[in-house]
Design a protein around this motif. Sequence first.
Motif, PDB file in Angstrom:
ATOM      1  N   LEU A   1       2.910   5.495  -6.246  1.00  0.00           N
ATOM      2  CA  LEU A   1       3.016   5.347  -7.563  1.00  0.00           C
ATOM      3  C   LEU A   1       1.662   5.685  -8.235  1.00  0.00           C
ATOM      4  O   LEU A   1       1.459   6.234  -9.276  1.00  0.00           O
ATOM      5  CB  LEU A   1       3.230   3.768  -8.016  1.00  0.00           C
ATOM      6  CG  LEU A   1       4.679   3.125  -7.752  1.00  0.00           C
ATOM      7  CD1 LEU A   1       4.624   1.757  -8.189  1.00  0.00           C
ATOM      8  CD2 LEU A   1       5.833   4.348  -8.692  1.00  0.00           C
ATOM      9  N   ILE A   2       0.651   5.638  -7.541  1.00  0.00           N
ATOM     10  CA  ILE A   2      -0.662   6.121  -8.200  1.00  0.00           C
ATOM     11  C   ILE A   2      -0.609   7.680  -8.129  1.00  0.00           C
ATOM     12  O   ILE A   2      -1.204   8.134  -9.095  1.00  0.00           O
ATOM     13  CB  ILE A   2      -1.885   5.626  -7.150  1.00  0.00           C
ATOM     14  CG1 ILE A   2      -2.222   4.128  -7.476  1.00  0.00           C
ATOM     15  CG2 ILE A   2      -3.022   6.249  -7.447  1.00  0.00           C
ATOM     16  CD1 ILE A   2      -3.254   3.518  -6.301  1.00  0.00           C
ATOM     17  N   GLY A   3      -0.277   8.089  -7.131  1.00  0.00           N
ATOM     18  CA  GLY A   3      -0.221   9.638  -7.218  1.00  0.00           C
ATOM     19  C   GLY A   3       0.922  10.110  -8.201  1.00  0.00           C
ATOM     20  O   GLY A   3       0.539  10.926  -9.175  1.00  0.00           O
ATOM     21  N   MET A   4       2.124   9.305  -8.467  1.00  0.00           N
ATOM     22  CA  MET A   4       2.675   9.869  -9.521  1.00  0.00           C
ATOM     23  C   MET A   4       2.392   9.400 -10.870  1.00  0.00           C
ATOM     24  O   MET A   4       2.303  10.404 -11.827  1.00  0.00           O
ATOM     25  CB  MET A   4       3.968   9.179  -9.325  1.00  0.00           C
ATOM     26  CG  MET A   4       5.114   9.348  -8.080  1.00  0.00           C
ATOM     27  SD  MET A   4       6.659   8.465  -8.025  1.00  0.00           S
ATOM     28  CE  MET A   4       7.471   9.483  -9.197  1.00  0.00           C
TER      29      MET A   4
ATOM     30  N   PHE B   1       3.704   0.215 -15.335  1.00  0.00           N
ATOM     31  CA  PHE B   1       3.005   0.313 -16.706  1.00  0.00           C
ATOM     32  C   PHE B   1       1.607   0.279 -16.512  1.00  0.00           C
ATOM     33  O   PHE B   1       0.893   1.150 -17.381  1.00  0.00           O
ATOM     34  CB  PHE B   1       3.453  -0.920 -17.102  1.00  0.00           C
ATOM     35  CG  PHE B   1       5.047  -1.152 -17.579  1.00  0.00           C
ATOM     36  CD1 PHE B   1       5.757  -0.197 -18.477  1.00  0.00           C
ATOM     37  CD2 PHE B   1       5.667  -1.778 -16.875  1.00  0.00           C
ATOM     38  CE1 PHE B   1       7.256  -0.399 -18.579  1.00  0.00           C
ATOM     39  CE2 PHE B   1       7.119  -2.191 -16.962  1.00  0.00           C
ATOM     40  CZ  PHE B   1       7.755  -1.101 -17.955  1.00  0.00           C
ATOM     41  N   SER B   2       1.005  -0.521 -15.657  1.00  0.00           N
ATOM     42  CA  SER B   2      -0.531  -0.619 -15.735  1.00  0.00           C
ATOM     43  C   SER B   2      -1.072   0.735 -15.276  1.00  0.00           C
ATOM     44  O   SER B   2      -2.109   0.970 -15.880  1.00  0.00           O
ATOM     45  CB  SER B   2      -0.909  -1.578 -14.626  1.00  0.00           C
ATOM     46  OG  SER B   2      -0.444  -1.450 -13.435  1.00  0.00           O
ATOM     47  N   LEU B   3      -0.606   1.404 -14.285  1.00  0.00           N
ATOM     48  CA  LEU B   3      -1.271   2.732 -13.713  1.00  0.00           C
ATOM     49  C   LEU B   3      -1.102   4.033 -14.756  1.00  0.00           C
ATOM     50  O   LEU B   3      -1.936   4.604 -15.025  1.00  0.00           O
ATOM     51  CB  LEU B   3      -0.475   3.059 -12.362  1.00  0.00           C
ATOM     52  CG  LEU B   3      -1.014   1.963 -11.296  1.00  0.00           C
ATOM     53  CD1 LEU B   3      -0.058   2.562 -10.027  1.00  0.00           C
ATOM     54  CD2 LEU B   3      -2.249   1.922 -10.964  1.00  0.00           C
ATOM     55  N   THR B   4       0.055   3.846 -15.177  1.00  0.00           N
ATOM     56  CA  THR B   4       0.386   5.049 -16.145  1.00  0.00           C
ATOM     57  C   THR B   4      -0.457   4.664 -17.504  1.00  0.00           C
ATOM     58  O   THR B   4      -0.841   5.636 -18.311  1.00  0.00           O
ATOM     59  CB  THR B   4       1.776   5.126 -16.765  1.00  0.00           C
ATOM     60  OG1 THR B   4       2.304   3.744 -16.987  1.00  0.00           O
ATOM     61  CG2 THR B   4       2.578   5.661 -15.580  1.00  0.00           C
TER      62      THR B   4
ATOM     63  N   ARG C   1       0.693  -1.122  -0.159  1.00  0.00           N
ATOM     64  CA  ARG C   1       0.105   0.116  -0.187  1.00  0.00           C
ATOM     65  C   ARG C   1       0.971   1.170   0.120  1.00  0.00           C
ATOM     66  O   ARG C   1       0.429   2.251  -0.521  1.00  0.00           O
ATOM     67  CB  ARG C   1      -0.979  -0.010   1.301  1.00  0.00           C
ATOM     68  CG  ARG C   1      -2.148  -0.892   1.230  1.00  0.00           C
ATOM     69  CD  ARG C   1      -3.195  -0.866   2.289  1.00  0.00           C
ATOM     70  NE  ARG C   1      -4.206  -1.839   2.139  1.00  0.00           N
ATOM     71  CZ  ARG C   1      -5.521  -1.258   1.380  1.00  0.00           C
ATOM     72  NH1 ARG C   1      -5.485  -0.185   1.022  1.00  0.00           N
ATOM     73  NH2 ARG C   1      -6.381  -2.242   1.560  1.00  0.00           N
ATOM     74  N   PHE C   2       1.904   1.339   0.641  1.00  0.00           N
ATOM     75  CA  PHE C   2       2.838   2.328   0.878  1.00  0.00           C
ATOM     76  C   PHE C   2       3.395   2.519  -0.661  1.00  0.00           C
ATOM     77  O   PHE C   2       3.176   3.711  -1.178  1.00  0.00           O
ATOM     78  CB  PHE C   2       4.096   2.126   1.710  1.00  0.00           C
ATOM     79  CG  PHE C   2       5.195   2.988   1.666  1.00  0.00           C
ATOM     80  CD1 PHE C   2       5.132   4.270   2.223  1.00  0.00           C
ATOM     81  CD2 PHE C   2       6.590   2.506   1.221  1.00  0.00           C
ATOM     82  CE1 PHE C   2       6.338   5.295   2.111  1.00  0.00           C
ATOM     83  CE2 PHE C   2       7.514   3.506   1.055  1.00  0.00           C
ATOM     84  CZ  PHE C   2       7.449   4.770   1.505  1.00  0.00           C
ATOM     85  N   VAL C   3       3.815   1.824  -1.225  1.00  0.00           N
ATOM     86  CA  VAL C   3       4.367   1.768  -2.567  1.00  0.00           C
ATOM     87  C   VAL C   3       3.340   2.230  -3.670  1.00  0.00           C
ATOM     88  O   VAL C   3       3.682   2.998  -4.330  1.00  0.00           O
ATOM     89  CB  VAL C   3       5.211   0.371  -3.276  1.00  0.00           C
ATOM     90  CG1 VAL C   3       5.617   0.917  -4.417  1.00  0.00           C
ATOM     91  CG2 VAL C   3       6.392   0.457  -2.235  1.00  0.00           C
ATOM     92  N   ASN C   4       2.490   1.440  -3.736  1.00  0.00           N
ATOM     93  CA  ASN C   4       1.062   1.569  -4.433  1.00  0.00           C
ATOM     94  C   ASN C   4       0.547   3.102  -4.520  1.00  0.00           C
ATOM     95  O   ASN C   4       0.230   3.657  -5.375  1.00  0.00           O
ATOM     96  CB  ASN C   4      -0.142   0.722  -4.206  1.00  0.00           C
ATOM     97  CG  ASN C   4      -1.278   0.768  -5.170  1.00  0.00           C
ATOM     98  OD1 ASN C   4      -2.266   0.954  -4.828  1.00  0.00           O
ATOM     99  ND2 ASN C   4      -0.757   0.315  -6.411  1.00  0.00           N
ATOM    100  N   GLY C   5       0.456   3.491  -3.288  1.00  0.00           N
ATOM    101  CA  GLY C   5       0.119   4.780  -2.909  1.00  0.00           C
ATOM    102  C   GLY C   5       0.868   6.103  -3.636  1.00  0.00           C
ATOM    103  O   GLY C   5       0.228   6.851  -4.298  1.00  0.00           O
TER     104      GLY C   5
ATOM    105  N   MET D   1       1.429  13.788  -2.426  1.00  0.00           N
ATOM    106  CA  MET D   1       0.292  14.293  -2.091  1.00  0.00           C
ATOM    107  C   MET D   1      -0.741  13.132  -1.694  1.00  0.00           C
ATOM    108  O   MET D   1      -1.513  12.890  -0.704  1.00  0.00           O
ATOM    109  CB  MET D   1      -0.464  15.121  -3.313  1.00  0.00           C
ATOM    110  CG  MET D   1      -2.028  15.555  -2.866  1.00  0.00           C
ATOM    111  SD  MET D   1      -2.582  16.437  -4.335  1.00  0.00           S
ATOM    112  CE  MET D   1      -2.726  15.128  -5.510  1.00  0.00           C
ATOM    113  N   VAL D   2      -0.924  11.947  -2.667  1.00  0.00           N
ATOM    114  CA  VAL D   2      -1.646  10.741  -2.460  1.00  0.00           C
ATOM    115  C   VAL D   2      -1.191   9.865  -1.315  1.00  0.00           C
ATOM    116  O   VAL D   2      -2.126   9.532  -0.568  1.00  0.00           O
ATOM    117  CB  VAL D   2      -1.580   9.987  -4.041  1.00  0.00           C
ATOM    118  CG1 VAL D   2      -2.487   8.801  -3.778  1.00  0.00           C
ATOM    119  CG2 VAL D   2      -2.339  10.815  -5.014  1.00  0.00           C
ATOM    120  N   TRP D   3       0.329   9.941  -1.141  1.00  0.00           N
ATOM    121  CA  TRP D   3       0.883   9.048  -0.207  1.00  0.00           C
ATOM    122  C   TRP D   3       0.311   9.816   1.262  1.00  0.00           C
ATOM    123  O   TRP D   3      -0.056   8.857   2.118  1.00  0.00           O
ATOM    124  CB  TRP D   3       2.260   8.908  -0.288  1.00  0.00           C
ATOM    125  CG  TRP D   3       2.962   8.301   0.787  1.00  0.00           C
ATOM    126  CD1 TRP D   3       2.846   7.058   1.096  1.00  0.00           C
ATOM    127  CD2 TRP D   3       4.079   8.873   1.639  1.00  0.00           C
ATOM    128  NE1 TRP D   3       3.456   6.732   2.327  1.00  0.00           N
ATOM    129  CE2 TRP D   3       4.395   8.006   2.628  1.00  0.00           C
ATOM    130  CE3 TRP D   3       4.442  10.194   1.760  1.00  0.00           C
ATOM    131  CZ2 TRP D   3       5.463   8.327   3.663  1.00  0.00           C
ATOM    132  CZ3 TRP D   3       5.473  10.329   2.846  1.00  0.00           C
ATOM    133  CH2 TRP D   3       5.934   9.540   3.654  1.00  0.00           C
TER     134      TRP D   3
END
Length: 263
Positions: free
Chosen positions: A82-85, A163-166, A76-80, A261-263
């Motif tokens: 990367l979602i923000g980025m 790749f999937s998020l971007t 969740r830490f890393v995913n948060g 911001m998202v993290w």
Amino acid sequence: MDNGLQERLLSSGKEEVVNLKGRIADESKKIWKVALPGILARVSSFGCIVVTQSFVGHISELDLAGYALVQTLSVRFVNGILIGMSSATETLCGQAFGAGQLHMMGIYLQRSWIVDFITLSILLPVFIFGTSIFRLLGEKDDIAQAAGYTSLWFIPFIYNFVFSLTIQMYLQAQQKNMVIAWLSILQFIIHIPLSWLFVYQLDWGVGGAMGALSISSWFVVFGEFAYIFGGWCPDSWKGFTTAAFKDIWPVVKLSIASGVMVW
């Protein structure tokens, strides 16, 4: 007020209500066209994580505790972040699409891959030294060791986020993200029997459950690659280019700001 004027006012009011309902319906369709594929993608992705958790839980309670610890904290830490980025990709691609500079969308996508890949690689020690980190956080030694072992299996899985998020943001800016919804549904359908095969039939334990999670997650990414590289985004994807490495600092700043911001 005469009857004719009243009738005209009533008729005008009814027309305004009908027009308002029509506009609301049109806007709702537009919103759901963009939002529904993203919802299905997130639900399917999280669903695969939950399915994997259930299979790990059938292996042992200790492995379940380790998996839950890694998924709740590390992933969740890393995913948060990367979602923000990746939201920076959405901003840049949306601006390029609105300005009619469609060729820049592919360049922004490649720049986002570079930035997110480097960021994730910097964060990789969170998974490599999972056992030590969880010990420092006060976890029992056996749970920390189980979590550290599971952390290593999460490494091939988390790289799909780059790749999937971007790509989701890139396709969403063009209103072409329905392909993501179909791929995500197929991902979930594939994941369940694959987990059953690896865990129960081949008896590969935690490694089998995590292997199934990685395979099903990368299935979506390779499907997205096939869609983009196969010519379904001819205006926005012109192939790989060294231009992705130029003027990358603004993307880095926007990505970091969005990620924090998202993290």
